[in-house]
Design a protein around this motif. Structure first.
Motif, PDB file in Angstrom:
ATOM      1  N   GLU A 213     156.674 142.537 -31.289  1.00 60.77           N
ATOM      2  CA  GLU A 213     158.040 142.238 -31.695  1.00 60.77           C
ATOM      3  C   GLU A 213     158.190 140.753 -32.020  1.00 60.77           C
ATOM      4  N   TRP A 214     159.406 140.375 -32.411  1.00 61.30           N
ATOM      5  CA  TRP A 214     159.758 138.997 -32.773  1.00 61.30           C
ATOM      6  C   TRP A 214     160.409 138.307 -31.593  1.00 61.30           C
ATOM      7  N   THR A 215     160.012 137.026 -31.361  1.00 62.46           N
ATOM      8  CA  THR A 215     160.683 136.178 -30.373  1.00 62.46           C
ATOM      9  C   THR A 215     161.057 134.860 -31.053  1.00 62.46           C
ATOM     10  N   ALA A 216     162.109 134.252 -30.574  1.00 64.79           N
ATOM     11  CA  ALA A 216     162.601 133.032 -31.231  1.00 64.79           C
ATOM     12  C   ALA A 216     161.600 131.886 -31.111  1.00 64.79           C
ATOM     13  N   GLU A 217     160.974 131.714 -29.951  1.00 66.21           N
ATOM     14  CA  GLU A 217     160.094 130.560 -29.737  1.00 66.21           C
ATOM     15  C   GLU A 217     158.699 130.764 -30.315  1.00 66.21           C
ATOM     16  N   THR A 218     158.157 131.985 -30.183  1.00 64.01           N
ATOM     17  CA  THR A 218     156.761 132.202 -30.588  1.00 64.01           C
ATOM     18  C   THR A 218     156.623 133.110 -31.811  1.00 64.01           C
ATOM     19  N   GLY A 219     157.724 133.442 -32.485  1.00 61.15           N
ATOM     20  CA  GLY A 219     157.648 134.232 -33.710  1.00 61.15           C
ATOM     21  C   GLY A 219     157.187 135.655 -33.445  1.00 61.15           C
TER      22      GLY A 219
END
Length: 289
Positions: A213-219
């Motif tokens: 999935e997508w995360t704000a800090e690690t893309g």
């Protein structure tokens, strides 16, 4: 002979003698119904009627539930049910006896009434007491191997040795230059590998995707579980090619190199290796060049 013939004719005459049965109105004596009868006809008709009634009664008793109301007559189903109930009753009686015995033993234990216990504890101790001279204490082969492994664990880090042995099957996730190495003091539990955008990112071993999935800090992040507590983590990907729950093979493309997330400094792969919750230095087990 003549007398016998005469008697036979008289009997035949009596049997065939015609009679008339008339039903009259009592008030007007008007004839309502009349029947021509003979003794022979009455006898034959009565016999047939009796046979019919007997047959009908037999059929009703044999093929209808009316037979269950006849005293002394029982059906097969009732016999089967009675047998089953008898077995169940015997089983319930046995269980009840065991339960009563158990409750009685519990009552004795709770009340301290164990003086009448028939078990001789001294005899039990004597029966199960072992003589050390009769026991063979010679170590077997498996015991010697276990002792050697324990000695190795005390001398070296056995867990780390296991991981190093497993790296023989690891597949490099991507080929490139290390821009930032593993540093536990700075809490950088990974290696950063620079590579061209859209370069294939591959699974280091057989495993299952547990996060994609997508995360704000690690893309775009993908995490694989390889069994025995081993996890591999791939961050800052440009695209994810596998979904959560999919099974992948070593060397199979799972993502592509990118530059996603707030903490990225350029196109690269942030790769982590964890074993049983402990961060491992991927450079000790993989060659990224």
């Amino acid at each position: 002979m003549a007398k016998k013939k005469r008697k036979t004719k008289e009997i035949k005459k009596k049997l065939l003698h015609k009679y008339r049965l008339v039903i009259l109105n009592e008030s007007t004596f008007e004839e309502k119904i009349s029947f021509k009868l003979s003794r022979l006809n009455v006898f034959v008709s009565g016999t047939i009627a009796m046979i019919f009634l007997i047959g009908l009664t037999t059929l009703l008793i044999a093929f209808t539930p009316l037979r269950e109301y006849i005293p002394g007559y029982s059906s097969t189903a009732l016999k089967r049910k009675a047998t089953e109930l008898t077995y169940k009753t015997d089983s319930l009686v046995t269980v009840l006896n065991y339960t009563n015995q158990y409750l009685e033993n519990v009552r004795k234990v709770l009340s301290g009434d164990v003086a009448n216990n028939e078990v001789n504890r001294d005899s039990l101790f004597e029966q199960f007491k072992l003589d050390p001279n009769t026991v063979d204490l010679t170590p077997i082969k498996e015991d010697s191997i276990l002792r050697a492994q324990v000695a190795l664990e005390d001398k070296y880090n056995l867990f780390e040795t296991e991981v190093r042995d497993r790296t023989l099957n690891f597949f490099p996730p991507v080929n490139g230059m290390l821009s930032n190495g593993f540093n536990a003091q700075e809490k950088h539990f990974a290696v950063d590998i620079t590579a061209a955008v859209d370069s294939p990112v591959k699974a280091v071993a057989n495993g299952t995707v547990i996060l994609s999935e997508w995360t704000a800090e690690t893309g775009y992040v993908i995490i694989l579980e390889h069994g025995d507590g081993l996890l591999s983590i791939y961050k800052h990907n440009g695209k994810l090619l596998k979904s959560q729950g999919e099974i992948v093979q070593a060397g199979e493309v799972i993502a592509s190199v990118g530059n996603t997330g707030e903490l990225t400094t350029g196109p690269h792969l942030h790769f982590e290796l964890w074993s049983h919750g402990n961060p491992m230095n991927p450079s000790d087990y993989l060659d990224f060049n």
